[in-house]
Structures are given as structure tokens and as C-alpha cells.
Design an enzyme around this catalytic site. Structure first.
Site, PDB file in Angstrom:
ATOM      1  N   CYS A  17       0.864  -1.176   0.000  1.00 44.80           N
ATOM      2  CA  CYS A  17       0.000   0.000   0.000  1.00 44.80           C
ATOM      3  C   CYS A  17       0.900   1.225   0.000  1.00 44.80           C
ATOM      4  O   CYS A  17       2.122   1.095   0.016  1.00 44.80           O
ATOM      5  CB  CYS A  17      -0.999  -0.002   1.156  1.00 44.80           C
ATOM      6  SG  CYS A  17      -0.311   0.162   2.801  1.00 44.80           S
ATOM      7  N   CYS A  91      -1.831   1.342  -4.344  1.00 45.81           N
ATOM      8  CA  CYS A  91      -0.524   1.971  -4.588  1.00 45.81           C
ATOM      9  C   CYS A  91      -0.413   2.500  -6.007  1.00 45.81           C
ATOM     10  O   CYS A  91       0.610   3.060  -6.380  1.00 45.81           O
ATOM     11  CB  CYS A  91       0.624   1.029  -4.242  1.00 45.81           C
ATOM     12  SG  CYS A  91       0.907  -0.301  -5.392  1.00 45.81           S
ATOM     13  N   CYS A  95       3.537   0.522  -8.300  1.00 44.91           N
ATOM     14  CA  CYS A  95       3.862  -0.891  -8.142  1.00 44.91           C
ATOM     15  C   CYS A  95       4.388  -1.468  -9.457  1.00 44.91           C
ATOM     16  O   CYS A  95       3.668  -1.473 -10.455  1.00 44.91           O
ATOM     17  CB  CYS A  95       2.637  -1.679  -7.705  1.00 44.91           C
ATOM     18  SG  CYS A  95       2.004  -1.143  -6.113  1.00 44.91           S
TER      19      CYS A  95
END
Length: 141
Positions: A17, A91, A95
Site C-alpha cells: 500500500c 498503490c 507498483c
């Protein structure tokens, strides 16, 4: 005499996250608690905070899971490379994606700035999702 077959490598799960201070830490805590030595658990954030969200710590303590001593970590390309399953929780584009990995995006409200009652709802949603994940990738022996 029959030799034992080599042990299967443990699946590695990475929870990501933004701040690595709430959702991903709760998910990692549940996965470690529920699957124990049947998985390797990692968590990270694209912009990690300095400490774990105290309300998330309290919510998990109610479940008998201690995440108070965890430290938010920065997301690295290597942590993604080392993982079999990558679960993102808001996120966004931070990512990295690698072919051959299993990716899931769990849409979960951010517990930052929320009271314990709201964080319990998020915690319980995470628990249900982690229980389903455990049943799939690390069933009881």
C-alpha cells in the site's frame, strides 16, 4: 529406503500500500498468523510512513495479532521479483509489474486518520480476503 522428496518452496506474498502503515501491515499480520510457516510474508509501501498506524495496531491487537513492532518499508523492485503473489491496496502506478507473477488489487479504504470503529471494518474485510488467500495458496497440511 525411500528418500524424502525435496520440500516445495514456500509461496511468498507481498502486500503493498502507499504508506505501509495500515492495510498492508494488517494483511501481513493476518497472513503470518493464519498460515504460519507455510508462507513467506512481505509488506512494503511506495511512500512508507515513519511508523505503523496506532489505530491499526489496536485493531489487530483485538484479534491477538501484534504488529506494534513492525516498521514500514520502501517498496523495491527486488521485493516484487522475490514474490509469487503481489497484492496491492491502492498503490497505483507505483507498483512494478513483472510477467509471471500473480497480481491482485484489493480495493480497501485507507485507515489513516480513521477511528477504531472504521478501522475494524477495514480489518475484518482484510481478514476475509486473507483467509481466502490462505485456503488457496497455503492450505492446512
Amino acid at each position: 529406503m525411500k528418500k524424502n522428496a525435496p520440500a516445495e518452496p514456500l509461496p511468498t506474498v507481498l502486500f503493498v500500500c502507499v504508506h505501509n502503515a495500515g492495510r498492508s501491515q494488517m494483511a501481513a499480520g493476518y497472513l503470518q498468523h493464519l498460515a504460519g510457516d507455510r508462507v513467506t510474508v512481505l509488506s512494503a509501501g511506495s511512500e512508507p510512513k515513519d511508523q505503523i498506524n496506532p489505530v491499526a495496531i489496536d485493531a489487530m491487537a483485538e484479534e491477538g495479532i501484534d504488529i506494534a513492532h513492525n516498521v514500514p518499508k520502501i517498496l523495491t523492485v527486488q521485493s516484487v521479483v522475490d514474490s509469487d503473489v503481489v497484492i496491492t491496496m491502492g498503490c497505483g502506478d507505483a507498483c512494478p509489474i513483472f510477467p509471471g507473477k500473480r497480481y491482485e488489487d484489493w480495493e480497501l479504504e485507507d485507515p489513516a486518520g480513521q477511528g477504531i470503529d472504521s478501522v475494524r471494518v477495514i480489518r475484518d474485510d482484510i481478514k476475509r480476503r486473507v483467509e481466502a488467500l490462505v485456503a488457496e495458496i497455503a492450505p492446512a497440511r
